[in-house]
Structure formats: C-alpha cells, structure tokens
Design a protein around this motif. Structure first.
Motif, PDB file in Angstrom:
ATOM      1  N   TYR B 158      73.289  59.436  29.887  1.00  0.00           N
ATOM      2  CA  TYR B 158      73.665  58.173  30.528  1.00  0.00           C
ATOM      3  C   TYR B 158      75.065  58.264  31.131  1.00  0.00           C
ATOM      4  O   TYR B 158      75.284  57.897  32.287  1.00  0.00           O
ATOM      5  N   PHE B 161      74.900  60.337  34.198  1.00  0.00           N
ATOM      6  CA  PHE B 161      74.320  59.630  35.338  1.00  0.00           C
ATOM      7  C   PHE B 161      75.400  58.828  36.052  1.00  0.00           C
ATOM      8  O   PHE B 161      75.555  58.898  37.272  1.00  0.00           O
ATOM      9  N   ASN B 165      77.120  59.850  39.767  1.00  0.00           N
ATOM     10  CA  ASN B 165      77.034  58.917  40.884  1.00  0.00           C
ATOM     11  C   ASN B 165      78.408  58.472  41.356  1.00  0.00           C
ATOM     12  O   ASN B 165      78.640  58.338  42.557  1.00  0.00           O
ATOM     13  N   LYS B 178      71.156  50.832  41.095  1.00  0.00           N
ATOM     14  CA  LYS B 178      70.320  52.024  40.977  1.00  0.00           C
ATOM     15  C   LYS B 178      69.662  52.089  39.596  1.00  0.00           C
ATOM     16  O   LYS B 178      68.478  52.436  39.472  1.00  0.00           O
ATOM     17  N   LEU B 179      70.423  51.741  38.549  1.00  0.00           N
ATOM     18  CA  LEU B 179      69.880  51.740  37.189  1.00  0.00           C
ATOM     19  C   LEU B 179      68.753  50.729  37.059  1.00  0.00           C
ATOM     20  O   LEU B 179      67.715  50.999  36.447  1.00  0.00           O
ATOM     21  N   LYS B 180      68.974  49.567  37.632  1.00  0.00           N
ATOM     22  CA  LYS B 180      67.933  48.530  37.577  1.00  0.00           C
ATOM     23  C   LYS B 180      66.666  49.031  38.270  1.00  0.00           C
ATOM     24  O   LYS B 180      65.553  48.869  37.751  1.00  0.00           O
ATOM     25  N   GLU B 181      66.850  49.628  39.443  1.00  0.00           N
ATOM     26  CA  GLU B 181      65.696  50.149  40.187  1.00  0.00           C
ATOM     27  C   GLU B 181      64.922  51.173  39.365  1.00  0.00           C
ATOM     28  O   GLU B 181      63.697  51.205  39.378  1.00  0.00           O
ATOM     29  N   GLU B 182      65.684  52.018  38.648  1.00  0.00           N
ATOM     30  CA  GLU B 182      65.015  53.062  37.862  1.00  0.00           C
ATOM     31  C   GLU B 182      64.673  52.558  36.460  1.00  0.00           C
ATOM     32  O   GLU B 182      64.291  53.357  35.600  1.00  0.00           O
ATOM     33  N   LYS B 183      64.839  51.257  36.254  1.00  0.00           N
ATOM     34  CA  LYS B 183      64.484  50.625  34.980  1.00  0.00           C
ATOM     35  C   LYS B 183      65.141  51.312  33.782  1.00  0.00           C
ATOM     36  O   LYS B 183      64.510  51.531  32.750  1.00  0.00           O
ATOM     37  N   ILE B 184      66.405  51.702  33.967  1.00  0.00           N
ATOM     38  CA  ILE B 184      67.173  52.278  32.869  1.00  0.00           C
ATOM     39  C   ILE B 184      68.084  51.189  32.317  1.00  0.00           C
ATOM     40  O   ILE B 184      68.719  50.458  33.077  1.00  0.00           O
ATOM     41  N   SER B 187      72.157  48.215  32.295  1.00  0.00           N
ATOM     42  CA  SER B 187      72.333  48.413  33.731  1.00  0.00           C
ATOM     43  C   SER B 187      73.383  47.506  34.358  1.00  0.00           C
ATOM     44  O   SER B 187      73.628  47.596  35.545  1.00  0.00           O
TER      45      SER B 187
END
Lengths: 221, 221
Positions: B158, B161, B165, B178-184, B187
DNA sequence: CTAAACTTTACGGATTTCCGTAAGGCGGTA
DNA sequence: TACCGCCTTACGGAAATCCGTAAAGTTTAG
C-alpha cells in the motif's frame, strides 16, 4: 616532484590504491591519507600554519556519511575551505562525476588544477595529471568533453544546486535564502520557481515530485 | 591461504588498492586483476578448464559501461556465469550496495561466501572476510544487518502504491481517486496524507520531495 | 464485554507549489 | 539607435502540501 601530498578519499581500498601508486610511480616523499574531509582540512591547515604546507591534494567529491556529524561533507566543501586558506596548493579531483558542466565549475569556481574521472585507466591518468600540474598546466580526463556538453539533457551547476537542495527537503524560499547567503546570483524565489518550471518541460515531469524521482533514477542528483 | 585470487573491479585505483593489500597482508601467491567482467570470466574459465582453477574471486557489483558492448555487464552477471561453471570457487563481493534485501539475495541465489560494504574500513574487512572464507564460514560487513534493520524500514504494497504514484507526479487527490476506482481501501485523501506523514518520521524526511529522493536512492521505488 | 489503542475519515489553516502576467535589465543585431 | 529575445524579479491566485484536531470505526488485551 611534489614533496607533500594529501589524499582525501573515503573508500579505504581506493585510498590505498592511490597512495601506493603515487609512492611507486612518483618519487613523492611524504604521502598522507585521510578518510574524512574534516580531518583532511585540519591536516592541511596545521601544515600551512607551521610553514610546511602540502603541495598537492588529491580528493574525491563524494564522501559517505559516518556516524558522527561532520562539518565538511563533500569534496566541494573541502576544496572551498582550503581555497580560503591557501590558493597555492594544487588540487586534483578524482571522482566518478562525468558531467562536463559540473567539472567546468570546479575549474572556474574552485580553481582546481586537474580532474580525473574514475574508471579503468584512472590511476594512469592521475599520474599524468600530477605531472601536468607540476608544470602549472591543467589536466582533464580525455573522455570528458568540456566543450560539447550535450545541451539536451544536461544540468548546469546552478540547476544542480537547486535540485539537490529541493531533494533534501528545502523549500524554494529557503533555497533563495541560501543562495543570497552564499552570494550566488540569481537568488530570487521567483527565478528558482521559473527555473524548476523549465526543468519540468525539459525532463517531461508533471511536478517537482516527478522531476526529483526521474533525476535521482538517472543518477543526476 | 588461497593460492590463486582474481580481483574484478573496474576502477583502477580501487583494484590496485585491493591487490596491493592482499599481496602484503596475506601470503597470496598469484593475484590477478581484471577491469572487465567478460575478461574476468574468461580467465576463470580457462583456468578451470586447465585444471588449475582460481580459489577466490573478489568482485564489485557495478561496472561502468565501456566503449565496447560486453556480455557480462555487472557483478551479478559475472557471478551467475561463474556459478554455472564452478560451484567450488569462493566469491566475496566488495561493493557500495548496503540494501540488506539485495545482499541477502546474493547469498541465497548466488551462493556468495562473503559481502564487504565499501567504506572507510573495507580493506580491513576484506582481509577478515577472506580469513573467514578460508575456514568455510561466511562474512558480512558489520554495518549490514540482514535480519532486523530492514523490518523497520520496510514498505508494504500500500505504501509502495502511494509512493510510486506520487513519484510519477500524481497528487494525493488523484491517488485517492485511483484507489477508489481500483476498489482498494482505505482510499480517502486524508488517509493518504496521514500515511505519507508517518513515512516522513520513519525515514527522517522533511517533506515529500525529501522522502522521494531518499527512497529512490535506496532503490525502494 | 470493555477499555485502550490504533485507523480511517473529515475539516480547516498556514505554508508551499505551480503558473500566468508584467515590468525592468542586458546582450546581440540590423 | 531601436528592436528583439531572454533572464530576473515581483505579485497574485488556484491548487496542493503539511499538520493539528476531532469524531467514528476497528482491533487488541485483559
């Protein structure tokens, strides 16, 4: 031949290699080795004050940090301090740096007498450099081309100063202050700002984080 | 004592310093110096095929590129090639690398017998390393801590990441997106902010510029 | 189960970055 | 000379950073 020679180089193996070669190939009477800039400076200062100054300094530029905080942290710091004291001592820099702008600035701003770029022939070059220096000539490793510094992605020493300080966490305001203290011009925060902005274009960086990451990876910082 | 020793190190001054010391301090009969990995490998191969193999290789990891294209470009390449040929030869690596993970992998994957980290005491350490190796023991420079040190300064995926970025020029807001989009999870921008703040403490960085510069230099990003 | 400890998240304020505009300086040149 | 291009500097605004506080959620230990 030079009578008193000082070698400042933090890697023990390299330091020893230089010392042995100078003893064997040249007829230097007194060779002193130092692993720390501070120690090197003190030794030169004492010898100078005793009226028996060193004739030649061979120094690296980069010195690893040790456990103790040191005043002089780099070869540049060392040379700067020495030149304030003694403008006669000959100085030959022996380092891995191969940036022509950077090396140019050593001759111009620090009045060094020779530059040898570490490599597969650097001991032989060092001997040549010393012989040239003896005759009041300068020497630069042949693989360095001081003229044709390929403008394209080259950083001059001013850019480097800004970038190094940024990468050490200083703000542009603090760097501006530091430049003023060291009487380096230009020094305004605005100019620093613009310069960094132009470096974004030059290296295709989105912002300072990006720029620093790129340049460290390229080994430029 | 070892009879045949080969030194692979591209800097002439360093190479010579090591060779001289081994000649003086140990009673090595035959010391060979090589500046290129390819040459070092060929020499070892020929000696091996002649039934008079080298007993010990002392090698650097990083080799400058020369004008000619070489097959083996690094100490790792060299060691890998040698180990395919001869699993008996003792190998001591002498390099500036101080990343415990990296060094661990040299012992595990490349079966080296000793690791000396270049510095102000590295020649003495090299002599010790050779003596340990003679008795079939391994040696690692004391300042390297293969077990612990890197636990503390380890980055999880994490952290990585976020840092990667950031170093590519994204803002914390963009990274949050980006985290939200990748459901991590987590976020939120705030969490990223806090995480990076904790990394400042962990690595002793003043700000993000400083942190990125440090981590890229450590090879973590 | 509960208290303590830590994490996630939101928010706000001081500072910094990033970038546009604009004025003044300096060197080259037609 | 007058003009052009480039550099230095100042200033201001939007966005980003750094950091403190605080509420709510989660984990850990007894």
């Amino acid at each position: 031949m030079f009578k008193k020679i000082l070698i400042a180089e933090d890697f023990q193996d390299t330091n020893k290699g230089i010392a042995n070669t100078l003893e064997n190939k040249l007829q230097a009477e007194h060779i002193q080795e130092e692993l720390y800039c501070d120690n090197a400076f003190n030794r030169i200062k004492v010898a100078h004050n005793d009226g028996e100054p060193f004739d030649l300094l061979v120094t690296d530029l980069s010195f690893q940090e040790g456990p103790v905080e040191r005043r002089l942290k780099s070869g540049k710091d060392l040379i700067g301090a020495i030149r304030k004291l003694d403008s006669n001592i000959k100085i030959i820099v022996n380092s891995m740096v191969d940036n022509p702008m950077e090396i140019n600035s050593l001759f111009k701003d620090y009045k060094i007498n020779g530059y040898v770029c570490k490599g597969r022939n650097s001991l032989n070059e060092l001997v040549m450099a010393i012989q040239e220096t003896l005759q009041n000539r300068t020497y630069v490793s042949p693989q360095i081309n001081l003229n044709t510094s390929n403008q394209v992605l080259e950083l001059d020493s001013y850019d480097l100063f800004i970038l190094q300080n940024l990468s050490e966490g200083l703000t542009k305001k603090e760097i501006s202050q530091k430049l003023k203290e060291e009487k380096i011009s230009p020094s305004s925060e605005s100019t620093i700002d613009k310069k960094v902005g132009r470096l974004f274009d030059k290296f295709g960086a989105k912002n300072t984080h990006h720029l620093i990451a790129k340049l460290v990876k390229l080994g430029k910082i």
